[in-house]
Design a protein around this motif. Structure first.
Motif, mmCIF file in Angstrom:
data_model
loop_
_atom_site.group_PDB
_atom_site.id
_atom_site.type_symbol
_atom_site.label_atom_id
_atom_site.label_comp_id
_atom_site.label_asym_id
_atom_site.label_seq_id
_atom_site.Cartn_x
_atom_site.Cartn_y
_atom_site.Cartn_z
ATOM 1 N N GLY A 92 0.422 -1.139 -0.096
ATOM 2 C CA GLY A 92 -0.051 -0.018 0.281
ATOM 3 C C GLY A 92 1.343 1.170 -0.345
ATOM 4 N N ASP A 93 1.732 1.206 0.662
ATOM 5 C CA ASP A 93 2.856 2.628 1.219
ATOM 6 C C ASP A 93 3.609 2.381 -0.592
ATOM 7 N N ARG A 94 4.127 1.701 -1.199
ATOM 8 C CA ARG A 94 4.554 1.839 -2.100
ATOM 9 C C ARG A 94 3.852 2.184 -3.525
ATOM 10 N N VAL A 95 1.862 2.116 -3.638
ATOM 11 C CA VAL A 95 1.239 2.205 -4.397
ATOM 12 C C VAL A 95 0.921 3.707 -4.202
ATOM 13 N N ALA A 96 0.754 3.865 -2.958
ATOM 14 C CA ALA A 96 0.506 5.369 -2.373
ATOM 15 C C ALA A 96 1.760 6.393 -3.126
ATOM 16 N N GLU B 188 -1.074 14.996 -4.503
ATOM 17 C CA GLU B 188 -1.447 15.606 -3.032
ATOM 18 C C GLU B 188 -1.892 14.292 -2.147
ATOM 19 N N THR B 189 -2.759 13.878 -1.010
ATOM 20 C CA THR B 189 -1.891 13.384 0.047
ATOM 21 C C THR B 189 -2.736 12.031 -0.619
ATOM 22 N N VAL B 190 -2.274 11.587 -0.331
ATOM 23 C CA VAL B 190 -2.964 9.740 -0.212
ATOM 24 C C VAL B 190 -3.015 8.452 0.890
ATOM 25 N N HIS B 191 -3.671 7.551 0.706
ATOM 26 C CA HIS B 191 -3.862 6.947 2.362
ATOM 27 C C HIS B 191 -4.931 6.323 1.888
ATOM 28 N N TYR C 58 -5.466 3.835 9.124
ATOM 29 C CA TYR C 58 -5.107 4.394 7.984
ATOM 30 C C TYR C 58 -3.692 3.785 8.207
ATOM 31 N N ILE C 59 -3.272 2.691 7.245
ATOM 32 C CA ILE C 59 -2.611 1.338 7.032
ATOM 33 C C ILE C 59 -0.637 2.541 6.140
ATOM 34 N N ALA C 60 -0.977 3.506 5.438
ATOM 35 C CA ALA C 60 -0.113 4.106 4.352
ATOM 36 C C ALA C 60 -0.232 4.999 4.638
ATOM 37 N N LYS C 61 0.513 6.694 4.821
ATOM 38 C CA LYS C 61 -0.021 7.341 3.425
ATOM 39 C C LYS C 61 1.402 8.638 3.637
ATOM 40 N N VAL C 62 0.927 8.821 2.212
ATOM 41 C CA VAL C 62 2.052 10.208 1.966
ATOM 42 C C VAL C 62 1.828 11.097 1.568
ATOM 43 N N ASP C 63 2.412 12.531 1.726
ATOM 44 C CA ASP C 63 1.917 13.452 2.237
ATOM 45 C C ASP C 63 1.856 13.763 1.070
ATOM 46 N N SER C 64 1.140 15.329 0.782
ATOM 47 C CA SER C 64 1.051 16.251 -0.640
ATOM 48 C C SER C 64 2.376 16.914 -0.131
ATOM 49 N N SER C 65 2.740 16.968 -1.843
ATOM 50 C CA SER C 65 3.686 18.063 -2.342
ATOM 51 C C SER C 65 3.986 19.444 -2.207
ATOM 52 N N ARG D 45 -1.832 20.962 2.654
ATOM 53 C CA ARG D 45 -2.002 20.043 2.983
ATOM 54 C C ARG D 45 -2.800 19.128 3.608
ATOM 55 N N MET D 46 -3.165 18.095 3.968
ATOM 56 C CA MET D 46 -3.488 17.682 4.320
ATOM 57 C C MET D 46 -2.751 17.020 5.995
ATOM 58 N N VAL D 47 -3.219 17.311 7.433
ATOM 59 C CA VAL D 47 -3.057 16.829 8.638
ATOM 60 C C VAL D 47 -3.310 15.732 8.716
ATOM 61 N N SER D 48 -3.012 14.310 8.681
ATOM 62 C CA SER D 48 -2.952 12.647 8.997
ATOM 63 C C SER D 48 -1.899 12.238 9.364
ATOM 64 N N ALA D 49 -2.312 11.071 9.811
ATOM 65 C CA ALA D 49 -0.357 9.911 9.786
ATOM 66 C C ALA D 49 -1.368 8.640 10.048
ATOM 67 N N ALA D 50 -0.365 8.201 9.562
ATOM 68 C CA ALA D 50 -0.902 5.818 9.406
ATOM 69 C C ALA D 50 -1.176 5.714 10.979
ATOM 70 N N GLY D 51 -2.004 5.122 10.534
ATOM 71 C CA GLY D 51 -1.851 4.672 12.593
ATOM 72 C C GLY D 51 -3.570 4.959 13.177
ATOM 73 N N ARG D 52 -4.138 6.485 12.411
ATOM 74 C CA ARG D 52 -4.615 7.454 12.894
ATOM 75 C C ARG D 52 -6.214 5.805 12.846
ATOM 76 N N ARG D 53 -7.218 6.371 13.283
ATOM 77 C CA ARG D 53 -8.832 5.646 13.710
ATOM 78 C C ARG D 53 -9.612 6.975 13.718
ATOM 79 N N LEU D 54 -10.845 6.965 12.347
ATOM 80 C CA LEU D 54 -11.389 8.003 12.309
ATOM 81 C C LEU D 54 -12.951 7.088 11.680
#
Length: 257
Positions: free
Chosen positions: A87-91, A100-103, A114-121, A125-134
């Motif tokens: 997931g991280d590789r594809v994200a 943009e930000t990809v989860h 969220y098990i994978a997250k890549v930030d926007s350039s 941008r959106m503030v989040s983190a891998a491991g976050r629960r919503l």
């Protein structure tokens, strides 16, 4: 880079034919579809069958199906797969295309993690983190995952729920309203969230399937409203679906024709 061996390439071409149709083929069909000499096909098929990569069908003489050796190899490959890693590789690939930000997220009860997250350039941008629960009902990935559940399982998860918690004024707060939204998600095949978990962000999401076809995760692209438009939504929906399809393929999923 070494030289390719023609005989090995032809043998692999034969095996890949079994990915289509009903998964059975005869030697004449293989000859016709690959435009190879009949004797070459006969020798390759005989060798593949002797090694367990093809199996003759007793009830249909002259026809073959994939053999147990292919299953063993596929199972070994599947053992090496890791949803978070892939997931991280594809994200990263998707984020590189859109900036943009990809989860990538999974469903746990009625929440997403969220098990994978890549930030926007971009600077904004959106503030989040891998491991976050919503709460799943407030997110595009969550709505995609809920919509993919079997009806009985969805009802079990939603039945204890009273009014749904709101994260923003745009959040869905009733189970009937959520059911209506999930039906729209099923019809589209993708999910959209307009400022439902963050008042400044919209998202699109698509399903990720494992090799059995089961939806095991969802991939999303999140965009601040200052960069959001109907045209951008259409572009990102296509990109997200493509990224989710790529991740599904890495997990061994092949859509039925």
């Amino acid at each position: 880079m070494g030289r390719r061996v023609p005989a090995v390439s032809r043998a692999l071409d034969i095996l890949e034919l079994f990915l289509e149709g009903d998964g059975t083929l005869s030697a004449p069909e293989i000859t016709r579809r690959l435009q190879l000499p009949r004797t070459t096909v006969h020798e390759l098929v005989t060798t593949l069958a002797a090694r367990g990569y093809l199996t003759p069908l007793p009830e249909q003489p002259g026809r073959y199906r994939p053999g147990v050796r292919l299953y063993q190899l596929g199972s070994r490959y599947a053992e090496q797969l890791d949803l978070a890693t892939e997931g991280d590789r594809v994200a990263r690939e998707v984020a590189g295309r859109c900036g943009e930000t990809v989860h990538v997220a999974i469903l746990e009860d009625t929440d997403v993690i969220y098990i994978a997250k890549v930030d926007s350039s971009h600077a904004v941008r959106m503030v989040s983190a891998a491991g976050r629960r919503l709460p799943a009902h407030c997110t595009a990935v969550g709505k995609m995952l809920l919509a993919s559940l079997p009806p009985a399982e969805l009802e079990t998860r939603l039945s204890p729920a009273g009014p749904l918690a709101a994260m923003t004024p745009n959040s869905i707060t009733s189970v009937p309203g959520l059911r209506t939204e999930l039906e729209r998600v099923r019809e589209r095949g993708t999910a959209v969230e307009h400022r439902e978990s963050n008042p400044d962000v919209s998202c699109v999401a698509a399903p990720v399937r494992d090799r059995s076809g089961r939806v095991v995760a969802a991939l999303s692209v999140s965009v601040p409203m200052i960069r959001w438009s109907e045209e951008r939504e259409a572009e990102l929906t296509e990109l997200t679906a493509g990224g989710a399809g790529e991740l599904s393929a890495r997990l061994g999923y092949r859509p039925r024709r």
